[in-house]
Design a protein around this motif. Structure first.
Motif, PDB file in Angstrom:
ATOM      1  N   THR A 114      -6.402  -3.518   6.154  1.00 48.57           N
ATOM      2  CA  THR A 114      -5.440  -2.834   5.373  1.00 48.57           C
ATOM      3  C   THR A 114      -4.640  -1.778   6.860  1.00 48.57           C
ATOM      4  O   THR A 114      -3.903  -1.325   7.021  1.00 48.57           O
ATOM      5  CB  THR A 114      -6.197  -1.738   4.935  1.00 48.57           C
ATOM      6  N   THR A 141      -1.137  -1.087   6.738  1.00 52.75           N
ATOM      7  CA  THR A 141      -1.072   0.511   7.254  1.00 52.75           C
ATOM      8  C   THR A 141       0.644   0.957   8.750  1.00 52.75           C
ATOM      9  O   THR A 141       1.113   2.077   8.150  1.00 52.75           O
ATOM     10  CB  THR A 141      -2.147   1.309   7.700  1.00 52.75           C
ATOM     11  N   GLU A 163     -10.284   7.909   1.831  1.00 56.47           N
ATOM     12  CA  GLU A 163      -9.219   7.670   2.356  1.00 56.47           C
ATOM     13  C   GLU A 163      -9.506   7.989   4.064  1.00 56.47           C
ATOM     14  O   GLU A 163      -9.768   9.390   4.333  1.00 56.47           O
ATOM     15  CB  GLU A 163      -8.365   9.739   1.707  1.00 56.47           C
ATOM     16  N   ASN A 177      -2.636   7.354   5.198  1.00 57.80           N
ATOM     17  CA  ASN A 177      -0.982   6.756   4.326  1.00 57.80           C
ATOM     18  C   ASN A 177      -1.667   5.282   3.644  1.00 57.80           C
ATOM     19  O   ASN A 177      -1.002   4.202   4.702  1.00 57.80           O
ATOM     20  CB  ASN A 177      -0.064   6.967   5.599  1.00 57.80           C
ATOM     21  N   LYS A 178      -3.111   5.694   4.051  1.00 59.27           N
ATOM     22  CA  LYS A 178      -3.489   4.030   3.519  1.00 59.27           C
ATOM     23  C   LYS A 178      -3.011   3.095   2.216  1.00 59.27           C
ATOM     24  O   LYS A 178      -2.636   3.603   1.199  1.00 59.27           O
ATOM     25  CB  LYS A 178      -5.451   3.963   3.361  1.00 59.27           C
ATOM     26  N   ILE A 179      -2.392   1.916   2.082  1.00 56.93           N
ATOM     27  CA  ILE A 179      -1.415   0.750   2.715  1.00 56.93           C
ATOM     28  C   ILE A 179      -2.483   0.865   0.615  1.00 56.93           C
ATOM     29  O   ILE A 179      -3.634   1.116   0.505  1.00 56.93           O
ATOM     30  CB  ILE A 179      -1.085   0.395   2.688  1.00 56.93           C
TER      31      ILE A 179
END
Length: 383
Positions: free
Chosen positions: A281, A285, A316, A320-322
């Motif tokens: 991930t 990101t 978190e 900005n984790k998708i």
């Protein structure tokens, strides 16, 4: 001054040796890290992808990630759920919520569930064992991976006996001095390594991994990571770019890069063609097509998020984790389309480790569950 042509020629020779022998001396790995450039990375991927396809064909395994708890007793300097982050939103999933996630995941074709959490003291052996019994009782065709941090050998044994198949414990760096700069004094490099040894001895399919571009990382520390993977021979290795979190001491540090991460993914594939390697991930990101690039570099696993949508942003680890706002079905469907766009396909499969280790003694080739077969490339199984 060594010419660019000489560096490229040496790197090419080392890559071909690694593809053939699946091992290098430490100085060889360092030379490869130092030789990183677009043309070096392209050639590494050119060698890695056939080895990946010889073992796994065009299959991409999906692991359903369920983030159990954002509480953590540790204070790792890079992590957004570190104990000292007073602004973190904490939560714990109930057993009923976790089983609901598994039910939805199973309906969507997931055959591995990854139960991940911070080192939350409430995730005691009895509670996790009860959860394992419930999941395995309902979904006996599924594998369960735990990623719950450092525990005692007795704890790992109890969870293995309760049905856990795999354990993911990222080592973060194989250099003791570097480890000390990324973690508080209460955490020990030697203990982290002993945990990984314990897990292997108990019989887990073991996963480890490291950050790419973490503060104070050098070609030497990355070379040690690659040599460590060669020597440990884990079933899985997850690497991703370091991505800073605003509420940590590393908030202003520069993130790792997709290019170097994908190059190292290719090197991991050359070290062990049977390794399960996720396109993480974190790659997605920092680059909208990061996960596709990871697969094209030699990865074979993706890990969509099955956690309830209302808690995903709370887990978190970095900024900005998708996929924090998508439904699980949307995320899986999106990933399937993304993989198809580059010629791969998501399959319904537990995605177990094919072999525990390599040796250059006995060539094997097999069918991998998606209608494809390993090709003419040789990989090897211990006798």
């Amino acid at each position: 001054m060594i010419s660019t042509n000489a560096v490229w020629a040496k790197a090419r020779e080392l890559l071909e040796t690694l593809a053939r022998d699946h091992e290098l001396p430490l100085e060889g790995y360092r030379a490869l890290v130092e030789a990183y450039a677009p043309e070096t990375a392209a050639y590494a991927a050119e060698l890695a992808v056939p080895l990946r396809q010889a073992v796994y064909g065009k299959a991409v395994f999906v692991r359903g990630l369920i983030e159990l708890s954002s509480y953590c007793k540790n204070d790792c300097l890079y992590c957004g759920i570190r104990r000292s982050n007073a602004s973190a939103e904490r939560y714990r999933l109930t057993p009923e919520q976790i089983l609901d996630c598994c039910e939805r995941g199973h309906e969507m074709g997931f055959r591995t569930f990854v139960l991940q959490g911070g080192e939350d003291p409430t995730l005691a052996d009895e509670a996790v064992s009860d959860l394992l019994h419930a999941i395995k009782g309902r979904y006996p065709d599924c594998a369960v991976t735990l990623s719950l941090g450092e525990r005692s050998r007795e704890s790992y044994q109890a969870l293995f006996d309760a049905g856990a198949d795999r354990y993911l414990l990222r080592h973060e760096t194989a250099d003791a001095a570097h480890y000390a700069r990324l973690h508080p004094r209460s955490m020990s490099f030697e203990h982290r390594m002993q945990c990984l040894r314990n897990l292997k001895e108990i019989g887990y399919q073991v996963g480890c991994g490291f950050m790419v571009g973490s503060p104070w990382q050098t070609p030497e520390t990355l070379a040690k990571d690659l040599k460590f993977i060669e020597e440990l021979r884990p079933a899985m290795c997850g690497i991703g770019p370091f991505v800073p979190h605003h509420a940590t001491p590393f908030a202003e540090r520069e993130a790792g890069t997709v290019g170097l991460t994908c190059y190292l993914l290719s090197l991991l594939r050359l070290i062990d063609p049977t390794l399960n390697i996720p396109a993480t991930t974190a790659l997605g990101t920092i680059d909208p097509r990061g996960r596709e690039k990871g697969i094209q570099a030699g990865a074979n696993v993706v890990m969509p998020n099955l956690s309830p949508r209302d808690v995903r942003k709370k887990y978190e680890l970095y900024d900005n984790k998708i996929c924090t706002g998508e439904e699980a079905a949307e995320c899986r469907g999106c990933l399937a389309r993304r993989m198809e766009s580059i010629g791969y396909r998501v399959v319904v499969d537990r995605g177990d480790a094919r072999q525990p280790a390599l040796s250059r003694t006995k060539p094997v080739c097999a069918n991998y569950g998606d209608g494809t077969r390993g090709g003419d490339q040789e990989y090897h199984q211990p006798i």
